[in-house]
Design a protein around this motif. Sequence first.
Motif, PDB file in Angstrom:
ATOM      1  N   SER A  97       0.833  -1.206   0.000  1.00  0.00           N
ATOM      2  CA  SER A  97       0.000   0.000   0.000  1.00  0.00           C
ATOM      3  C   SER A  97       0.865   1.252   0.000  1.00  0.00           C
ATOM      4  CB  SER A  97      -0.914   0.002   1.232  1.00  0.00           C
ATOM      5  OG  SER A  97      -1.851  -1.044   1.163  1.00  0.00           O
ATOM      6  N   ALA A  98       1.965   1.225   0.751  1.00  0.00           N
ATOM      7  CA  ALA A  98       2.861   2.379   0.792  1.00  0.00           C
ATOM      8  C   ALA A  98       3.468   2.646  -0.575  1.00  0.00           C
ATOM      9  CB  ALA A  98       3.957   2.150   1.830  1.00  0.00           C
ATOM     10  N   VAL A  99       3.845   1.588  -1.272  1.00  0.00           N
ATOM     11  CA  VAL A  99       4.408   1.739  -2.614  1.00  0.00           C
ATOM     12  C   VAL A  99       3.361   2.328  -3.562  1.00  0.00           C
ATOM     13  CG1 VAL A  99       5.238   0.483  -4.625  1.00  0.00           C
ATOM     14  CG2 VAL A  99       6.164  -0.042  -2.372  1.00  0.00           C
ATOM     15  N   ALA A 100       2.164   1.785  -3.528  1.00  0.00           N
ATOM     16  CA  ALA A 100       1.112   2.256  -4.428  1.00  0.00           C
ATOM     17  C   ALA A 100       0.782   3.722  -4.156  1.00  0.00           C
ATOM     18  CB  ALA A 100      -0.139   1.392  -4.273  1.00  0.00           C
ATOM     19  N   LEU A 101       0.684   4.100  -2.882  1.00  0.00           N
ATOM     20  CA  LEU A 101       0.350   5.474  -2.539  1.00  0.00           C
ATOM     21  C   LEU A 101       1.477   6.428  -2.933  1.00  0.00           C
ATOM     22  CD1 LEU A 101      -2.004   6.987  -1.291  1.00  0.00           C
ATOM     23  CD2 LEU A 101      -0.877   6.802   0.934  1.00  0.00           C
ATOM     24  N   THR A 102       2.716   5.990  -2.778  1.00  0.00           N
ATOM     25  CA  THR A 102       3.856   6.819  -3.186  1.00  0.00           C
ATOM     26  C   THR A 102       3.837   7.052  -4.688  1.00  0.00           C
ATOM     27  OG1 THR A 102       5.226   6.015  -1.355  1.00  0.00           O
ATOM     28  CG2 THR A 102       6.377   6.957  -3.233  1.00  0.00           C
ATOM     29  N   LEU A 103       3.586   5.995  -5.453  1.00  0.00           N
ATOM     30  CA  LEU A 103       3.538   6.138  -6.908  1.00  0.00           C
ATOM     31  C   LEU A 103       2.399   7.061  -7.348  1.00  0.00           C
ATOM     32  CD1 LEU A 103       4.231   2.453  -7.988  1.00  0.00           C
ATOM     33  CD2 LEU A 103       5.755   4.405  -8.279  1.00  0.00           C
ATOM     34  N   ALA A 150       1.553  -2.029 -13.823  1.00  0.00           N
ATOM     35  CA  ALA A 150       2.900  -2.352 -13.357  1.00  0.00           C
ATOM     36  C   ALA A 150       2.895  -3.534 -12.401  1.00  0.00           C
ATOM     37  CB  ALA A 150       3.515  -1.131 -12.693  1.00  0.00           C
ATOM     38  N   TYR A 151       1.821  -3.645 -11.611  1.00  0.00           N
ATOM     39  CA  TYR A 151       1.725  -4.742 -10.643  1.00  0.00           C
ATOM     40  C   TYR A 151       0.941  -5.934 -11.175  1.00  0.00           C
ATOM     41  CZ  TYR A 151       3.916  -2.376  -6.757  1.00  0.00           C
ATOM     42  OH  TYR A 151       4.835  -1.773  -5.941  1.00  0.00           O
ATOM     43  N   ALA A 164      -9.420  -2.125 -10.692  1.00  0.00           N
ATOM     44  CA  ALA A 164     -10.313  -1.994  -9.542  1.00  0.00           C
ATOM     45  C   ALA A 164      -9.633  -2.439  -8.243  1.00  0.00           C
ATOM     46  CB  ALA A 164     -11.582  -2.826  -9.769  1.00  0.00           C
ATOM     47  N   THR A 165      -8.814  -3.487  -8.336  1.00  0.00           N
ATOM     48  CA  THR A 165      -8.083  -3.961  -7.159  1.00  0.00           C
ATOM     49  C   THR A 165      -7.115  -2.908  -6.660  1.00  0.00           C
ATOM     50  OG1 THR A 165      -8.242  -6.253  -7.911  1.00  0.00           O
ATOM     51  CG2 THR A 165      -6.524  -5.758  -6.297  1.00  0.00           C
TER      52      THR A 165
END
Length: 380
Positions: free
Chosen positions: A110-116, A130-131, A136-137
């Motif tokens: 979650s931290a990675v996604a929010l940073t991006l 990328a993931y 939606a997920t």
Amino acid sequence: MDELLLRSLIPGVIGVLVRRGADFAAAEDAVQDALVEAVRVWPDDPPRDPKGWLVTVAWRRFLDATRAEASRRRREEAVEEEPAPGAVPGRDDTLHLYFLCAHPSLTPSSAVALTLRAVGGLTTRQIARAYLVPEATMAQRISRAKRTVSGVRFERPGDVSTVLRVLYLVFNEGYSGDVDLAAEAIRLTRQLAAAIDHPEVAGLLALMLLHHARRAARTAPDGSLVPLAEQDRGRWDTGAIAEGVRILQAALARDRLGEYQAQAAVAALHADAPTAAETDWVQIVEWYDELARLTQSPVVRLNRAVAVGEADGPRAGLAALAEVDASLPRYAAVSAHLHERDGDLETAARLYAEAARKAQNAAERDHLTRQAARLNSRPQ
């Protein structure tokens, strides 16, 4: 449209909205709406002050959303009067957003996604691609993360080590789809290095540059992995290597050694060797000793066993490996390599096959399978 400019403005715009009273989640939503409007309007009518334009539009979007929630009287009163449009104070909120996105209450993913999303300016669709997960997920993951940090004070001091771990996670995701996450991590780490004077930030940037410099040589035309010893060093990016070494030397001169500086030192020794045979494995072992002292990491001890095998011979490497947890990923692959160097080809072939079954990605599995097949097909 200058997409890079647009993305570089996002942290500052979010920061202005947060200082004006918006919580993080609402500010980020409003900025995303403003970005959509910018993509529609700017090609035909580019603003003289792009950041001021984004702040004005995002603030209006925030007010519209807030006023629609009549039950939130306190927030309604806080945003009663809209500040007049004009020049935005020159304050860089990027560093604050790094710390907020790397909040310890968030999971690493979650931290990675929010940073991006908030600092990197990537869309939810780009992050999802990328993931390799449905959009939606990823949208749900980012929404949960935003809710988690929405009540966190923006001025709260952050933990640099947490931010660096998140950036390194981004870097190690590599490349997939239309977003080069390794390059994105380098861009974000450059931003962090410009905002904070910290030797470990410099160490991580140097480490990324030195690893990224070898990227073109890591795979063959058919997509198969090329081990470090077999890579065409003429394809390494000498400019990135020189920059990484320069940044690392400046960080080490401050005599505040950390794990990223030590890892970068290992990468620099590999990059400095004209050929694999000329690698200074003795120094690499010494740096792994420092890393083990700093991190107590079993993965470091596993990598150290490889270096010991190169510096002092395969028997010494196997002795070092015997002190490592055999359940670690890549343990069987390291053991296979050392047994092959020691001349025990039958054991090496068996271990390569075992390592292939445990491989965590298809490229690694295929490489290890080929290694096992190569030894099994040798003349008896």
